[in-house]
Design a protein around this motif. Sequence first.
Motif, PDB file in Angstrom:
ATOM      1  N   PRO A 306     -17.808   7.983  -2.889  1.00  0.00           N
ATOM      2  CA  PRO A 306     -17.543   8.671  -1.754  1.00  0.00           C
ATOM      3  C   PRO A 306     -16.620   8.160  -0.677  1.00  0.00           C
ATOM      4  CG  PRO A 306     -20.080   8.547  -2.452  1.00  0.00           C
ATOM      5  CD  PRO A 306     -19.227   7.639  -3.477  1.00  0.00           C
ATOM      6  N   ASP A 307     -16.488   6.731  -0.941  1.00  0.00           N
ATOM      7  CA  ASP A 307     -15.549   6.199   0.181  1.00  0.00           C
ATOM      8  C   ASP A 307     -14.093   6.194  -0.209  1.00  0.00           C
ATOM      9  OD1 ASP A 307     -15.526   4.360  -1.898  1.00  0.00           O
ATOM     10  OD2 ASP A 307     -16.067   2.769  -0.393  1.00  0.00           O
ATOM     11  N   GLY A 308     -13.923   6.525  -1.433  1.00  0.00           N
ATOM     12  CA  GLY A 308     -12.537   7.119  -1.886  1.00  0.00           C
ATOM     13  C   GLY A 308     -11.781   5.620  -2.209  1.00  0.00           C
ATOM     14  N   TYR A 309     -12.457   4.676  -2.510  1.00  0.00           N
ATOM     15  CA  TYR A 309     -11.885   3.330  -2.829  1.00  0.00           C
ATOM     16  C   TYR A 309     -12.296   2.729  -4.314  1.00  0.00           C
ATOM     17  CZ  TYR A 309     -10.174   2.820   2.033  1.00  0.00           C
ATOM     18  OH  TYR A 309      -9.716   2.746   3.265  1.00  0.00           O
ATOM     19  N   THR A 310     -13.063   3.439  -4.724  1.00  0.00           N
ATOM     20  CA  THR A 310     -13.633   3.245  -6.315  1.00  0.00           C
ATOM     21  C   THR A 310     -13.506   4.111  -7.070  1.00  0.00           C
ATOM     22  OG1 THR A 310     -15.070   1.502  -5.226  1.00  0.00           O
ATOM     23  CG2 THR A 310     -15.312   2.139  -7.653  1.00  0.00           C
ATOM     24  N   LEU A 311     -12.938   3.856  -8.388  1.00  0.00           N
ATOM     25  CA  LEU A 311     -12.834   4.897  -9.416  1.00  0.00           C
ATOM     26  C   LEU A 311     -13.458   4.572 -10.758  1.00  0.00           C
ATOM     27  CD1 LEU A 311     -11.607   7.650 -10.270  1.00  0.00           C
ATOM     28  CD2 LEU A 311      -9.312   6.345 -11.178  1.00  0.00           C
ATOM     29  N   ALA A 312     -14.488   5.235 -11.261  1.00  0.00           N
ATOM     30  CA  ALA A 312     -15.110   4.869 -12.371  1.00  0.00           C
ATOM     31  C   ALA A 312     -14.595   5.547 -13.563  1.00  0.00           C
ATOM     32  CB  ALA A 312     -16.719   5.267 -12.234  1.00  0.00           C
ATOM     33  N   VAL A 313     -14.323   5.172 -14.794  1.00  0.00           N
ATOM     34  CA  VAL A 313     -13.711   5.881 -15.872  1.00  0.00           C
ATOM     35  C   VAL A 313     -14.513   5.353 -16.928  1.00  0.00           C
ATOM     36  CG1 VAL A 313     -11.639   5.796 -17.355  1.00  0.00           C
ATOM     37  CG2 VAL A 313     -11.531   5.255 -14.902  1.00  0.00           C
ATOM     38  N   SER A 314     -15.009   6.694 -17.592  1.00  0.00           N
ATOM     39  CA  SER A 314     -15.948   6.634 -18.781  1.00  0.00           C
ATOM     40  C   SER A 314     -15.315   6.663 -20.311  1.00  0.00           C
ATOM     41  CB  SER A 314     -17.208   7.538 -18.787  1.00  0.00           C
ATOM     42  OG  SER A 314     -16.569   8.937 -18.775  1.00  0.00           O
ATOM     43  N   SER A 315     -15.668   6.185 -21.280  1.00  0.00           N
ATOM     44  CA  SER A 315     -14.955   6.266 -22.626  1.00  0.00           C
ATOM     45  C   SER A 315     -15.896   6.645 -23.768  1.00  0.00           C
ATOM     46  CB  SER A 315     -14.249   5.085 -22.899  1.00  0.00           C
ATOM     47  OG  SER A 315     -14.027   4.747 -24.224  1.00  0.00           O
ATOM     48  N   SER A 316     -15.469   7.043 -24.562  1.00  0.00           N
ATOM     49  CA  SER A 316     -16.581   7.554 -25.981  1.00  0.00           C
ATOM     50  C   SER A 316     -16.846   6.187 -26.655  1.00  0.00           C
ATOM     51  CB  SER A 316     -15.828   8.296 -26.744  1.00  0.00           C
ATOM     52  OG  SER A 316     -14.558   7.916 -27.378  1.00  0.00           O
ATOM     53  N   ASP A 317     -16.328   4.903 -26.243  1.00  0.00           N
ATOM     54  CA  ASP A 317     -16.759   3.675 -26.475  1.00  0.00           C
ATOM     55  C   ASP A 317     -18.160   3.184 -26.157  1.00  0.00           C
ATOM     56  OD1 ASP A 317     -16.212   2.816 -24.263  1.00  0.00           O
ATOM     57  OD2 ASP A 317     -14.166   1.711 -24.768  1.00  0.00           O
ATOM     58  N   GLY A 318     -18.557   4.049 -25.131  1.00  0.00           N
ATOM     59  CA  GLY A 318     -19.956   3.589 -24.670  1.00  0.00           C
ATOM     60  C   GLY A 318     -19.753   2.711 -23.404  1.00  0.00           C
ATOM     61  N   TYR A 319     -18.742   2.523 -22.915  1.00  0.00           N
ATOM     62  CA  TYR A 319     -18.354   1.768 -21.708  1.00  0.00           C
ATOM     63  C   TYR A 319     -17.808   2.548 -20.569  1.00  0.00           C
ATOM     64  CZ  TYR A 319     -19.592  -2.406 -24.664  1.00  0.00           C
ATOM     65  OH  TYR A 319     -20.413  -3.276 -25.245  1.00  0.00           O
ATOM     66  N   CYS A 320     -17.857   1.935 -19.406  1.00  0.00           N
ATOM     67  CA  CYS A 320     -17.314   2.593 -18.036  1.00  0.00           C
ATOM     68  C   CYS A 320     -16.614   1.406 -17.567  1.00  0.00           C
ATOM     69  CB  CYS A 320     -18.327   3.039 -17.293  1.00  0.00           C
ATOM     70  SG  CYS A 320     -19.250   4.524 -17.649  1.00  0.00           S
ATOM     71  N   SER A 321     -15.502   1.613 -17.107  1.00  0.00           N
ATOM     72  CA  SER A 321     -14.598   0.726 -16.336  1.00  0.00           C
ATOM     73  C   SER A 321     -14.306   1.062 -14.646  1.00  0.00           C
ATOM     74  CB  SER A 321     -12.936   0.792 -16.907  1.00  0.00           C
ATOM     75  OG  SER A 321     -12.829   0.104 -18.191  1.00  0.00           O
ATOM     76  N   ILE A 322     -14.296   0.145 -13.955  1.00  0.00           N
ATOM     77  CA  ILE A 322     -14.570   0.681 -12.526  1.00  0.00           C
ATOM     78  C   ILE A 322     -13.225  -0.266 -11.957  1.00  0.00           C
ATOM     79  CG2 ILE A 322     -15.728  -0.042 -10.493  1.00  0.00           C
ATOM     80  CD1 ILE A 322     -17.340   1.552 -12.256  1.00  0.00           C
ATOM     81  N   LEU A 323     -12.500   0.822 -11.293  1.00  0.00           N
ATOM     82  CA  LEU A 323     -11.264   0.408 -10.485  1.00  0.00           C
ATOM     83  C   LEU A 323     -11.418   0.339  -9.124  1.00  0.00           C
ATOM     84  CD1 LEU A 323      -8.746   2.581 -12.636  1.00  0.00           C
ATOM     85  CD2 LEU A 323      -9.458   0.342 -13.115  1.00  0.00           C
ATOM     86  N   ARG A 324     -11.033  -0.736  -8.809  1.00  0.00           N
ATOM     87  CA  ARG A 324     -11.241  -0.939  -6.980  1.00  0.00           C
ATOM     88  C   ARG A 324      -9.993  -1.008  -6.173  1.00  0.00           C
ATOM     89  NH1 ARG A 324     -14.799   0.188  -2.961  1.00  0.00           N
ATOM     90  NH2 ARG A 324     -14.635  -0.915  -1.233  1.00  0.00           N
ATOM     91  N   PHE A 325      -9.943  -0.211  -5.242  1.00  0.00           N
ATOM     92  CA  PHE A 325      -8.687  -0.239  -4.403  1.00  0.00           C
ATOM     93  C   PHE A 325      -8.869  -0.622  -3.010  1.00  0.00           C
ATOM     94  CE2 PHE A 325      -8.197   3.145  -7.738  1.00  0.00           C
ATOM     95  CZ  PHE A 325      -7.001   2.838  -8.375  1.00  0.00           C
TER      96      PHE A 325
END
Length: 339
Positions: A306-325
């Motif tokens: 909601p604050d526009g500074y974090t992006l979560a990315v999901s994958s079919s490998d069962g994991y999520c990556s978190i990108l923080r700006f």
Amino acid sequence: TSWRPSAVLRGHSDDVQDLAWAPEGAGIVTGSVDNECIVWDVPKAKGALRLQGHTHYVQGVSWDPHGEYVVSQSGDRTARVFASRGMGASHQMLSARWCKHLACQKVLKSTEESPDPASVKGENKTAVGNDAGVEKPPRAPLFHDDTMGSFFRRPAWSPCGSFLAVPAGVHREHAGAKEQHCTYLYARDAFHRPALRLPGIAPAACVRFSPVFYERDGEAEKTRPRTPEKRDAADAADAADASPETANDDGDVERTSSSAIDLPFRVLFAVCTTDTVTVYDSSSDAPVAFVGGLHYAAITDAAWSPDGYTLAVSSSDGYCSILRFSEREIGKPMPEEKL
């Protein structure tokens, strides 16, 4: 805190691939492997109507933040834009009259293909004195076919509703050129041709907009650093240097040195391919960030905080990556009093 289901929506005959909420949560639209979309009335917990017309799996849906348009995208190489027109346009969303008049207004499918320059030169030499009628130029598909490496094609509206981003695009400069991957941006109420084309190094599976409006700050944009990535350096350079391209009055696409999106604020959005994430700024020609090599399997979706500074990315490998700006990288949110 324990979460309990408040309702179960049943209506599709096969797996649901994507869903999108209506403004203020009044409804939900879902897209399924059964080639159909269903618009659901959330308070009543039942289906309001079915949206048909696709001949392949519906792999992505999006609901306009103003509540006017519903968009679906499919493996049949089309995106369909639905809207309630006529008497339904003046009625409340999801009312009986609104549902009755909700219909497909535009099918995004193909565009005129520019002829191969080499073949045009040869034709010009033999066309002297020929009074034969001019043939219409051939049509080229806008989107990848069902052999694309992702099972998802998730379009998205900007939070202001000014434009629609449609992934899984494909483009050729002319008939003899090599196909290029891209994402198309359409201006609101102007679906006859893309307003902007964003080139990519792989097919795009989804687009996700930050819910925040950011302040325009030219100096901050000039000094904003790019996020490093793990992909091959040559590919990264190609993606970072690729400039957006706009359509002129003739329907041709040309490179532009300035942004084609004129807004009083900045909008950020992420374009995800099967293995990369590119973040764009509506006021800049170059990507803000380009990240690759995050997962062992294909990327499936992404979501902003909601604050526009974090992006979560999901994958079919069962994991999520978190990108923080940081604020230095993407700028400051615009105060509500300025919107």
